[in-house]
Scaffold this motif. Structure first.
Motif, short mmCIF file in Angstrom:
data_model
loop_
_atom_site.label_atom_id
_atom_site.label_comp_id
_atom_site.label_asym_id
_atom_site.label_seq_id
_atom_site.Cartn_x
_atom_site.Cartn_y
_atom_site.Cartn_z
N SER A 163 9.63 7.17 9.25
CA SER A 163 9.10 6.11 8.39
C SER A 163 7.64 6.36 8.07
CB SER A 163 9.24 4.75 9.08
OG SER A 163 8.52 4.73 10.29
N HIS A 168 9.07 0.76 7.92
CA HIS A 168 8.94 0.69 6.47
C HIS A 168 9.08 2.07 5.82
CE1 HIS A 168 7.56 -3.52 6.38
NE2 HIS A 168 6.89 -3.22 7.48
N ASN A 169 9.73 2.08 4.64
CA ASN A 169 9.72 3.24 3.75
C ASN A 169 10.04 4.55 4.46
OD1 ASN A 169 6.96 1.54 2.49
ND2 ASN A 169 8.84 1.70 1.34
N TYR A 170 11.30 4.79 4.65
CA TYR A 170 11.72 6.02 5.32
C TYR A 170 11.76 7.20 4.36
CZ TYR A 170 13.05 3.69 9.64
OH TYR A 170 13.02 3.00 10.83
N LYS A 189 17.00 7.13 3.93
CA LYS A 189 17.60 7.69 5.14
C LYS A 189 19.12 7.52 5.13
CE LYS A 189 17.06 3.52 7.99
NZ LYS A 189 16.78 3.02 9.35
#
Length: 400
Positions: A163, A168-170, A189
């Motif tokens: 992440s 948050h936001n992989y 992901k």
């Protein structure tokens, strides 16, 4: 050697270019280096490579590497050529700066090297510029270097996700396990990340069957994506992640039992660490747990028994051993371990494939440690696009 000649050699400037003047401004702490070209010189047309005379010129100025504690700037008349062959009017390329940059090539090179080892905002402070301008340089060169990567020998890959910041936001990374470098980064992901990597292989005219071994964690999304896009590849579950799900089951047993048995309190690391890594106090705690009939102690013994599978010399022996181990787990009265046994059976082939290719994501995990350092270095204030570029820059061993 005269001063102008000295700077000409230092900057690597050759005919038709030459240093016309060097001025040091003590008040502004600036060093100004004036570059010119010999009258009547011919230049290569950027469009068709024909030699052409200068049509007109435009004055340009670029920030260069600092000269001790002086800010250094290059300036030059940059000619345009009106090509008689292709009919195009173009500004010529210079050997010391790229068009539209505002920085010399050497300064851009220094920015890229420094951004590998220090935060971008610190790089910007060194040269008294905004960090946006440093990111602009990174985003100019990194995609070009990524595009130039040679994938012709890539056969064994590791796939993992991380992440941008906690939760948050992989992004998903694909690592060439033979060269230990990240070759592909994409957002997300889920299984679509594997679809995306396969699409990139197609774009590069790389046959899917070139990828013979793939290592990943036990993510259902990765498993689905790999099965769909790489049906002939050997998919191996990373043994460290396999051991991790065993540890997680043991910890679930400990957490539940600690609510009714004071002996299990504060025993987490005694039960999760390997025996060789225990402190003296943890060894004493573990011995007490094992001396009593506790589910945590039984789960711990089953964990050690599972880890022994990776010491066996062949898949055939490992398969027999694992069959016996699952029988032991199913005969126990520990529901968490029974659920674990069902999970092991679902991932049977991927676990045992390790005995045929011995690949693991150890190299991927090492690179991920570097990625975690990138996140800490940026203190979380980094966009997903910038994060991807940094991963490529630091972990991709790019050639500029």
């Amino acid at each position: 050697m005269e001063l102008n000649q000295l700077f000409q050699v230092a900057l690597g400037i050759s005919s038709p270019w030459y240093i016309e003047a060097v001025q040091l401004d003590d008040d502004k702490k600036n060093l100004e280096i004036k570059i010119n070209f010999t009258t009547g010189s011919k230049f290569e047309c950027p469009n068709c490579k024909s030699e052409c005379a200068a049509y007109d010129t435009q004055e340009k100025r670029w920030q260069h590497l600092n000269f001790f504690n002086y800010c250094c700037y290059l300036s030059a008349r940059i000619p345009r050529v009106k090509c008689i062959n292709c009919g195009k009017t173009r500004q010529v390329e210079t050997p010391f700066a790229r068009e539209g940059s505002g920085f010399s090539l050497l300064l851009e090179c220094m920015m890229l090297q420094l951004a590998k080892i220090m935060p971008v905002n610190e790089v910007s402070k060194l040269f008294n510029i905004s960090d946006d301008r440093v990111w602009t340089v990174i985003h100019h060169y990194v995609p070009k270097a990524v595009e130039a990567m040679d994938w012709s020998a890539v056969k064994n890959i590791g796939i993992d996700e991380t992440s941008r910041k906690k939760g948050h936001n992989y992004i998903t990374t694909v690592t060439d396990l033979d060269s230990s470098k990240v070759i592909y980064v994409t957002v997300g992901k889920d299984s679509s990340t594997i679809d995306s990597f396969k699409t990139e292989l197609d774009r590069r005219n790389i046959k899917v069957n070139q990828i013979t071994n793939i290592c990943s964690d036990l993510s259902p999304a990765f498993t689905l994506g790999i099965k769909t896009n790489f049906p002939k590849a050997n998919h191996t579950f990373d043994k460290f992640h396999v051991v991790k799900i065993v540890n997680n089951a043991v910890d679930e047993v400990r957490a539940k039992e600690s609510k009714t048995n004071e002996l299990i309190l504060k025993s987490k690391y005694s039960l999760l660490k390997n025996p060789d890594n225990l402190t003296a106090n943890q060894q004493t705690k573990l011995a007490s747990i094992l001396a009593e009939y506790t589910q945590s102690g039984e789960a711990y013994k089953l964990k050690l028994g599972f880890q022994d599978i990776f010491k066996l010399p062949s898949r055939a022996e490992a398969e027999l051993y694992l069959t016996d181990w699952i029988s032991l787990v199913q005969a126990s009265a520990i529901p968490q371990m029974k659920r674990l046994a069902k999970s092991i059976k679902r991932h049977w082939n991927g676990i045992l494939n390790w005995f045929e290719n011995k690949i693991s994501n150890g190299k991927v995990e090492a690179l991920n440690c570097g990625i975690q350092n990138l996140k800490r270095r940026a203190k979380g204030f980094i966009t997903l696009t910038n994060f991807k570029a940094l991963v490529y820059l630091v972990m991709g061993r790019l050639s500029f």
